[in-house]
Design a protein around this motif. Sequence first.
Motif, PDB file in Angstrom:
ATOM      1  N   ASP A   3       0.858  -1.291   0.280  1.00 32.11           N
ATOM      2  CA  ASP A   3       0.116   0.323   0.173  1.00 32.11           C
ATOM      3  C   ASP A   3       0.810   1.164   0.205  1.00 32.11           C
ATOM      4  N   GLN A   4       2.053   0.980  -0.514  1.00 28.62           N
ATOM      5  CA  GLN A   4       3.371   2.540  -0.161  1.00 28.62           C
ATOM      6  C   GLN A   4       3.786   2.716  -1.716  1.00 28.62           C
ATOM      7  N   ARG A   5       2.753   3.957  -2.225  1.00 28.28           N
ATOM      8  CA  ARG A   5       2.811   4.285  -3.537  1.00 28.28           C
ATOM      9  C   ARG A   5       3.428   5.709  -3.387  1.00 28.28           C
ATOM     10  N   PRO A   6       4.168   6.496  -4.587  1.00 28.62           N
ATOM     11  CA  PRO A   6       4.234   7.627  -4.006  1.00 28.62           C
ATOM     12  C   PRO A   6       3.415   8.621  -4.647  1.00 28.62           C
ATOM     13  N   ILE A   7       2.746   9.706  -4.307  1.00 28.74           N
ATOM     14  CA  ILE A   7       2.562  10.634  -4.679  1.00 28.74           C
ATOM     15  C   ILE A   7       2.146  10.928  -6.015  1.00 28.74           C
ATOM     16  N   TYR A   8       3.606  10.648  -6.549  1.00 32.00           N
ATOM     17  CA  TYR A   8       4.009  11.059  -8.192  1.00 32.00           C
ATOM     18  C   TYR A   8       4.491  10.289  -8.278  1.00 32.00           C
ATOM     19  N   ASP A   9       4.788   9.010  -9.092  1.00 31.32           N
ATOM     20  CA  ASP A   9       5.362   8.460 -10.299  1.00 31.32           C
ATOM     21  C   ASP A   9       6.120   8.608 -11.578  1.00 31.32           C
ATOM     22  N   PRO A  10       6.555   8.439 -12.216  1.00 30.97           N
ATOM     23  CA  PRO A  10       7.458   9.760 -12.892  1.00 30.97           C
ATOM     24  C   PRO A  10       6.867   8.274 -14.001  1.00 30.97           C
ATOM     25  N   HIS A  11       7.474   6.910 -13.501  1.00 31.50           N
ATOM     26  CA  HIS A  11       6.543   5.410 -14.835  1.00 31.50           C
ATOM     27  C   HIS A  11       5.635   5.094 -14.710  1.00 31.50           C
ATOM     28  N   CYS A  12       4.508   6.261 -14.444  1.00 31.83           N
ATOM     29  CA  CYS A  12       2.660   5.740 -14.732  1.00 31.83           C
ATOM     30  C   CYS A  12       2.423   6.493 -15.868  1.00 31.83           C
ATOM     31  N   TYR A  13       2.388   5.534 -16.063  1.00 31.95           N
ATOM     32  CA  TYR A  13       1.254   5.956 -17.728  1.00 31.95           C
ATOM     33  C   TYR A  13       0.072   7.205 -17.376  1.00 31.95           C
ATOM     34  N   LEU A  14      -0.741   7.237 -16.355  1.00 28.94           N
ATOM     35  CA  LEU A  14      -1.878   8.726 -15.614  1.00 28.94           C
ATOM     36  C   LEU A  14      -1.379   9.499 -15.039  1.00 28.94           C
ATOM     37  N   CYS A  15      -0.474   9.376 -14.324  1.00 28.96           N
ATOM     38  CA  CYS A  15       0.140  10.829 -13.553  1.00 28.96           C
ATOM     39  C   CYS A  15       0.325  11.922 -14.410  1.00 28.96           C
TER      40      CYS A  15
ATOM     41  N   THR B 183     -16.466   3.440 -28.643  1.00 32.29           N
ATOM     42  CA  THR B 183     -15.725   4.144 -27.811  1.00 32.29           C
ATOM     43  C   THR B 183     -14.964   3.836 -26.733  1.00 32.29           C
ATOM     44  N   CYS B 184     -13.847   4.040 -26.321  1.00 32.15           N
ATOM     45  CA  CYS B 184     -13.547   3.613 -24.171  1.00 32.15           C
ATOM     46  C   CYS B 184     -12.496   4.928 -23.927  1.00 32.15           C
ATOM     47  N   ARG B 185     -13.090   4.975 -22.613  1.00 32.85           N
ATOM     48  CA  ARG B 185     -12.271   5.868 -22.433  1.00 32.85           C
ATOM     49  C   ARG B 185     -12.224   6.245 -20.865  1.00 32.85           C
ATOM     50  N   VAL B 186     -10.711   6.225 -20.109  1.00 33.45           N
ATOM     51  CA  VAL B 186      -9.886   6.120 -18.714  1.00 33.45           C
ATOM     52  C   VAL B 186     -10.813   7.524 -18.001  1.00 33.45           C
ATOM     53  N   ILE B 187     -10.599   7.561 -16.920  1.00 29.80           N
ATOM     54  CA  ILE B 187     -11.227   8.503 -16.101  1.00 29.80           C
ATOM     55  C   ILE B 187     -10.410   8.489 -14.834  1.00 29.80           C
ATOM     56  N   CYS B 188      -9.025   9.047 -14.347  1.00 23.80           N
ATOM     57  CA  CYS B 188      -8.661   9.366 -13.367  1.00 23.80           C
ATOM     58  C   CYS B 188      -9.174   9.964 -12.659  1.00 23.80           C
ATOM     59  N   PHE B 189      -9.189   9.591 -11.266  1.00 22.14           N
ATOM     60  CA  PHE B 189     -10.114  10.116 -10.323  1.00 22.14           C
ATOM     61  C   PHE B 189      -9.570  11.431  -9.526  1.00 22.14           C
ATOM     62  N   SER B 190      -7.614  10.774  -9.285  1.00 19.43           N
ATOM     63  CA  SER B 190      -6.825  12.099  -9.302  1.00 19.43           C
ATOM     64  C   SER B 190      -6.251  12.211  -9.211  1.00 19.43           C
ATOM     65  N   PRO B 191      -5.002  13.112  -9.488  1.00 16.53           N
ATOM     66  CA  PRO B 191      -3.578  13.255  -9.915  1.00 16.53           C
ATOM     67  C   PRO B 191      -2.861  12.669  -9.084  1.00 16.53           C
ATOM     68  N   ARG B 192      -3.152  12.434  -7.829  1.00 18.32           N
ATOM     69  CA  ARG B 192      -2.461  11.563  -6.547  1.00 18.32           C
ATOM     70  C   ARG B 192      -2.389  10.056  -7.541  1.00 18.32           C
ATOM     71  N   HIS B 193      -0.950   9.864  -7.694  1.00 20.00           N
ATOM     72  CA  HIS B 193      -0.829   8.058  -7.612  1.00 20.00           C
ATOM     73  C   HIS B 193      -1.123   7.583  -6.351  1.00 20.00           C
TER      74      HIS B 193
END
Length: 333
Positions: free
Chosen positions: A38-50, A100-110
């Motif tokens: 459950d340990q994730r950074p606020i921002y991940d430079p390798h995440c496709y959704l950040c 069509t298909c869409r993605v919803i990023c709930f929050s900018p926080r990873h």
Amino acid sequence: MFEYPHRRYNQLTDEWVLVSPQRTDRPWQGQVEKIPSDQRPIYDPHCYLCPGNQRAGGASNPNYESTFVFTNDFSALVPNPPEGGEIPPQLLKTSPVRGTCRVICFSPRHDLTMREMPKEDIRRLVNVWAEQIGELGEKYRWVQIFENKGALMGSSNPHPHGQIWASDQLPNEPWKEEQQQKRYFEENGSLLLIDYVKLEQQQEERVVVENNNWIALVPFWAVWPFEILLLPKRHVLRLPDLSDEERDDLASLMKELLTKYDRLFDNPFSYSMGWHGAPNDEADYAHWQLHAHYYPPLLRSATVRKFIVGYELLAEVQRDLTAEQAAKRLREI
């Protein structure tokens, strides 16, 4: 009550469920899941959704500060599919599907799940869901909003996100719900799910949480161990029809429900969830009631899950604890 093998009828889909509560104590030497970190950074430079990162398809995300929606780079549905070839008409059938298909990023926080998001941010997500239904519903008959949370349910990215698949065809599960709700309305002159909510409020055995406008319960016919049916208490066809007060209460109830899920096994709780509202066309859908399904896989701990195999695939679905037992455990957390 119900501490014996029996079948339960699903009024919403016209299917039966085998309940075998005596199986809950059987020894287990099968697959044991790894407890996810459950340990994730606020921002991940390798995440496709950040925010600001490049996605797998090559496009770059803007530096979004709230909920962000984009067209899936690897959509399963496309607006203009090629026409299919000729096939024999009797045994083999095909039908082109536009969508069509869409993605919803709930929050900018990873690092935040929906449960961990501030209630105000969940409320904004409810607005986005409603806006997407309204926009895509003008073009497509069915708009499926859903979330796969956790690797156990097939989520390929831990960043808090959901998806929207819109199509010009009515998929199998909504089609079954359409048939059943319409038949019940024609036979009884009332709404199946509204009548069901009233019954559950009277019996109180399967209700988990409720507030002024919403109720969440383990349905009598549940298949998944801690399955939840979430409904507004008044007659509502689609998400855009919700009032401001109902949207506020929905955000509050979802946060409370997801907190119970996470506390059940003291671990981030995996699930698939999705909204079912009336189809988007010119037909009369007065018999429909908006609702959401939560399907979590964990059965008896954070590491032992429910499998849909064997008898479930070849005969009918089966569950290992009663809906009443599951609701009691969630309610008392």
